[in-house]
Design a protein around this motif. Structure first.
Motif, mmCIF file in Angstrom:
data_model
loop_
_atom_site.group_PDB
_atom_site.id
_atom_site.type_symbol
_atom_site.label_atom_id
_atom_site.label_comp_id
_atom_site.label_asym_id
_atom_site.label_seq_id
_atom_site.Cartn_x
_atom_site.Cartn_y
_atom_site.Cartn_z
ATOM 1 N N ARG A 280 45.621 -8.751 8.996
ATOM 2 C CA ARG A 280 45.291 -7.449 9.589
ATOM 3 C C ARG A 280 43.861 -7.446 10.128
ATOM 4 N NH1 ARG A 280 48.291 -5.634 5.064
ATOM 5 N NH2 ARG A 280 46.406 -5.147 3.866
ATOM 6 N N LEU A 281 42.946 -8.099 9.406
ATOM 7 C CA LEU A 281 41.563 -8.205 9.896
ATOM 8 C C LEU A 281 41.493 -9.036 11.171
ATOM 9 C CD1 LEU A 281 39.549 -8.719 6.568
ATOM 10 C CD2 LEU A 281 39.746 -6.640 7.935
ATOM 11 N N ASN A 282 42.275 -10.092 11.216
ATOM 12 C CA ASN A 282 42.328 -10.897 12.445
ATOM 13 C C ASN A 282 42.813 -10.057 13.622
ATOM 14 O OD1 ASN A 282 41.444 -13.239 11.185
ATOM 15 N ND2 ASN A 282 43.511 -13.929 10.694
ATOM 16 N N GLU A 283 43.779 -9.171 13.332
ATOM 17 C CA GLU A 283 44.279 -8.275 14.378
ATOM 18 C C GLU A 283 43.179 -7.305 14.822
ATOM 19 O OE1 GLU A 283 46.856 -7.095 17.150
ATOM 20 O OE2 GLU A 283 47.295 -8.675 15.678
ATOM 21 N N ASP A 284 42.369 -6.842 13.856
ATOM 22 C CA ASP A 284 41.246 -5.955 14.201
ATOM 23 C C ASP A 284 40.246 -6.672 15.110
ATOM 24 O OD1 ASP A 284 42.362 -3.969 12.684
ATOM 25 O OD2 ASP A 284 41.096 -4.322 10.920
ATOM 26 N N ILE A 285 39.975 -7.938 14.811
ATOM 27 C CA ILE A 285 39.053 -8.719 15.648
ATOM 28 C C ILE A 285 39.623 -8.865 17.051
ATOM 29 C CG2 ILE A 285 38.028 -11.001 15.991
ATOM 30 C CD1 ILE A 285 37.794 -11.238 12.955
ATOM 31 N N ARG A 286 40.932 -9.138 17.135
ATOM 32 C CA ARG A 286 41.553 -9.276 18.459
ATOM 33 C C ARG A 286 41.465 -7.963 19.243
ATOM 34 N NH1 ARG A 286 45.084 -12.918 15.590
ATOM 35 N NH2 ARG A 286 46.403 -11.197 14.864
ATOM 36 N N GLN A 290 39.582 -7.397 22.756
ATOM 37 C CA GLN A 290 40.329 -6.886 23.897
ATOM 38 C C GLN A 290 39.662 -5.645 24.486
ATOM 39 O OE1 GLN A 290 44.436 -6.118 23.030
ATOM 40 N NE2 GLN A 290 44.963 -5.626 25.123
ATOM 41 N N GLU A 291 39.092 -4.790 23.603
ATOM 42 C CA GLU A 291 38.509 -3.528 24.060
ATOM 43 C C GLU A 291 37.080 -3.697 24.579
ATOM 44 O OE1 GLU A 291 37.487 0.932 22.262
ATOM 45 O OE2 GLU A 291 38.679 -0.491 21.088
ATOM 46 N N LYS A 292 36.267 -4.527 23.896
ATOM 47 C CA LYS A 292 34.840 -4.595 24.246
ATOM 48 C C LYS A 292 34.340 -6.010 24.527
ATOM 49 C CE LYS A 292 34.006 -0.763 21.015
ATOM 50 N NZ LYS A 292 33.334 -0.373 19.754
ATOM 51 N N GLY A 293 35.203 -6.971 24.424
ATOM 52 C CA GLY A 293 34.747 -8.351 24.571
ATOM 53 C C GLY A 293 34.193 -8.670 25.946
ATOM 54 N N PHE A 294 34.666 -7.952 26.967
ATOM 55 C CA PHE A 294 34.181 -8.219 28.323
ATOM 56 C C PHE A 294 32.680 -7.966 28.444
ATOM 57 C CE2 PHE A 294 34.795 -3.682 28.328
ATOM 58 C CZ PHE A 294 33.820 -3.191 29.178
ATOM 59 N N ILE A 392 33.673 -7.319 10.012
ATOM 60 C CA ILE A 392 35.044 -7.790 9.752
ATOM 61 C C ILE A 392 35.037 -9.240 9.291
ATOM 62 C CG2 ILE A 392 37.292 -8.243 10.810
ATOM 63 C CD1 ILE A 392 36.732 -5.906 12.723
ATOM 64 N N ILE A 393 34.199 -10.064 9.946
ATOM 65 C CA ILE A 393 34.137 -11.482 9.570
ATOM 66 C C ILE A 393 33.617 -11.642 8.147
ATOM 67 C CG2 ILE A 393 32.929 -13.652 10.054
ATOM 68 C CD1 ILE A 393 33.158 -12.981 13.035
ATOM 69 N N ALA A 394 32.629 -10.816 7.788
ATOM 70 C CA ALA A 394 32.087 -10.891 6.423
ATOM 71 C C ALA A 394 33.161 -10.511 5.405
ATOM 72 C CB ALA A 394 30.876 -9.966 6.301
ATOM 73 N N GLU A 395 33.931 -9.437 5.705
ATOM 74 C CA GLU A 395 35.004 -9.037 4.794
ATOM 75 C C GLU A 395 36.063 -10.133 4.708
ATOM 76 O OE1 GLU A 395 38.252 -5.410 4.137
ATOM 77 O OE2 GLU A 395 36.908 -5.401 5.886
ATOM 78 N N ARG A 396 36.381 -10.727 5.857
ATOM 79 C CA ARG A 396 37.394 -11.788 5.873
ATOM 80 C C ARG A 396 36.937 -12.993 5.066
ATOM 81 N NH1 ARG A 396 39.055 -14.475 11.536
ATOM 82 N NH2 ARG A 396 36.938 -15.265 11.272
#
Length: 676
Positions: A280-286, A290-294, A392-396
């Protein structure tokens, strides 16, 4: 279909024997008693040999001719092996007989050489017998070969019966017995038609288009091979997974290893939950990407644009307001600020001229400042993006540490189990069981990795197909024949898509209907807190109510067999229900089928034997059961005797005496049957 009589001549250890099957409505069970090796499996194979010319013997599978008969014959003599079945189907009486003629080649030849094979099917019409000119299709229509494993099965190997517990077998069985293969064949036919039209396109097309079509077909062949491999590996993984569960259930039932096995199961469940959280965290990162990576990629250009606009504003390149003199300069130059020509009399010229004298509420300078402000907001968005992703990465990472810790605990349990030398009743030690389980886990991981690789290769090939199809569609070929074939091919592909969707919809409808029958059958004989169902993914699951919640449970041998029998019985019941219904089915007219099962009680304990004995008579209108004396005695006999219409005993002589050969005689009264 209703069985009437089976006659064997020189078929394996049977020389000249007959069985009449019970046709009583309240006593539709026929029981055939016999020790192991006495001929129960031979009788089961007699059906499949007659219908499909297929046998499955563990020893000497090619030897059908009676050993005693061929031993007593002379070189050059010919012997006839035959199986004759009398049965009724859709109110018509049939006699089907398959015979094979073998010739003895030498004094030591006990197999014989097949010199002739014949299959005949007769039916009674208005009191007289007539012969079918197409006997094999006639029998295959009555009980198709694809259904043989449902109606003629060996229950002694519990894994074979419980093997129904996988998606592919369940889907295949549902679509076979419900006649949905007609739609599947129609889909394949549409695909074949589309392929023929593609052949025509290739025949009349240009050289470039022909090469593209040839390349596309080669990739399609690759995909078909990969999908076949993927299915084989998936079945292997499912089989290994079941073997692991069986081993763990054995250890759960042993006092010495039960606590450790339970602890491992708890660790594993906890790890599964954490791994699901990680996903689920990986999905949050994706989602963040997708929303702000640009922003992170475009930030240098955004900053440069904002800086340039600000410099232009300060240098006066961007005017503070749109005044008439500025518009006059544009009209005089006959060119817009964007560089487009402004010719007098054109619509664009009139639009610019109309701006003269207008009051500008907000000058261009103010607009530029507003744009610069918006561009600077992207910097804040980038900071927010990195902050969120870092959290998110820290939690993961923390969850991965927990997973590693649980994995170490699971490994520790495995080490403790491998140190236990206690031997079980089956002769295996706990250490041996754990070593076997660990080996199976490694095999499973290898299969999982192989599946991932195959899936990726299939996806790559499918992308290649899409690219090739796009190139094919873009090819300009003015030849009339090629254009016509292209249109026809497209129409066939659309029909295939519609049929495929109809097939999936009907298959799911039948799954739901079968699911209800399974719940009713399983629920009537299993523990009250257990239920069985076929999931939307066509998996046969058993659930248990624990504290008001439904949890999946591992199926013991007995529960697997009950669930598998319930599944088979549900299909037979649905087929009978559709056949007896007055209304016409849109996809299946149904049928009445018998069940012939060899040793369905062998691997069960007494409690499960009793439960299975209750359900077997309910599975079909007519049931034939083969059983040893030890399997029959006790709960099986108590439950089934009231519904047994006929019984036979196999009197087996192993032929140990000089010049003697194995022979079995079928008797209607109890014989001195040997051991089990």
């Amino acid at each position: 279909m209703e069985l009437v009589e089976l006659h064997l001549e020189n078929f394996r250890q049977f020389k000249d024997d007959t069985i009449e099957f019970s046709q009583e409505s309240e006593k539709g069970v026929t029981v055939i008693h016999g020790s192991n090796g006495s001929g129960k499996t031979t009788l089961l194979n007699a059906f499949t040999w007659l219908f499909y010319e297929e046998v499955d013997f563990d020893t000497r599978p090619d030897r059908l001719v009676n050993e005693g008969a061929i031993a007593e014959s002379s070189v050059g003599d010919r012997l006839t092996v035959s199986v004759r079945l009398t049965f009724e189907h859709e109110e018509t009486e049939y006699i089907a007989r398959r015979k094979a003629v073998y010739e003895k080649q030498s004094p030591t030849d006990f197999d014989g050489e097949l010199v002739d094979m014949d299959l005949r099917v007769q039916y009674r019409d208005n009191g007289s017998w007539s012969e079918r000119h197409n006997p094999k299709p006639t029998l295959d229509q009555i009980i198709p070969e694809r259904l043989s494993s449902l109606f003629f099965f060996d229950g002694e190997d519990i894994e074979e019966l419980a093997g129904i517990d996988n998606q592919s077998r369940i889907q295949e069985s549902i679509q076979n017995i419900m006649g949905l293969t007609i739609l599947e064949r129609a889909t394949r036919h549409s695909n074949a038609v589309a392929g023929r039209f593609e052949d025509e396109v290739e025949e009349h097309a240009s050289e470039a288009l022909s090469k593209l079509i040839e390349e596309k077909r080669a990739v399609e062949d690759d995909i078909e091979d990969l999908e076949r491999k993927h299915q084989d590996v998936k079945r292997a993984r499912d089989r290994i997974d079941q073997e692991i569960r069986d081993i763990e259930q054995k250890m759960e039932r042993l006092d010495e290893s039960a606590a450790l096995q339970q602890r491992r199961a708890e660790y594993r469940d906890e790890r599964d939950e954490i791994e699901a959280h990680v996903e689920r965290l990986n999905e949050d990162i994706r989602d963040e990407i997708q929303e702000k990576g640009f922003v992170t990629l475009g930030m240098p250009l955004i900053e440069e644009t904002a800086q340039k606009l600000d410099e232009m504003r300060e240098d006066g390149v961007i005017p503070s307001e749109l005044n008439d003199s500025y518009i006059d300069s544009l009209l005089e130059a006959e060119r817009c600020v964007c560089g487009r020509p402004l010719e007098p009399g054109t619509e664009h010229y009139r639009q610019i001229k109309a701006m003269k004298g207008d009051t500008v509420a907000e000058g261009v300078e103010q607009s530029a400042l507003r744009i610069i402000g918006h561009l600077n907001q992207f910097s804040e968005m980038r900071s927010s993006f990195f902050e969120n992703v870092d959290e998110i990465i820290a939690e993961r990472k923390g969850l991965h540490d927990e997973i590693d810790n649980l994995t170490e605990k699971i490994d520790q349990v495995s080490s403790e189990l491998q140190d236990m030398d206690l031997t079980t009743e089956s002769g295996e030690s706990i250490k041996d069981l754990e070593a076997k389980r660990a080996s199976k886990e490694e095999e499973k991981e290898e299969r999982i990795a192989e599946l991932a690789q195959l899936k990726q290769r299939i996806e790559d090939k499918e992308e290649q197909i899409e690219e090739l199809q796009q190139e094919i569609d873009e090819q300009r070929d003015e030849r009339e024949e090629a254009l016509l074939a292209k249109r026809r091919q497209k129409a066939a592909e659309l029909v295939e898509e519609e049929l495929d969707q109809a097939f999936e919809d009907l298959k799911d409808r039948v799954r739901k209907l079968s699911n209800k029958k399974i719940r009713d059958t399983f629920g009537s004989i299993a523990s009250k807190d257990l239920t069985a169902e076929i999931t939307a993914d066509f998996e046969l699951k058993i659930w248990q109510r624990v504290g008001g919640e439904r949890v999946e449970v591992d199926k013991s041998t007995g529960e697997r067999q009950i669930a598998s029998l319930a599944f088979i019985g549900s299909l037979v019941a649905i087929a009978r229900q559709r056949y007896e219904a007055d209304s016409e089915s849109e996809y299946f007219t149904g049928g009445i089928y018998p069940l012939v099962m060899d040793s369905p009680f062998g691997a069960l304990d007494m409690d499960h034997r009793r439960e299975v004995s209750k359900v077997i008579p309910e599975l079909a209108n007519q049931v034939v059961v083969f059983a040893t004396d030890s399997q029959w005695k006790g709960p099986v006999e108590e439950e089934m005797s009231p519904v047994v219409g006929r019984q036979y005993w196999l009197d087996f002589d192993d032929g140990d005496a000089d010049d003697d050969h194995p022979v079995t005689r079928i008797k209607t009264e109890r014989a001195a049957v040997g051991g089990d």
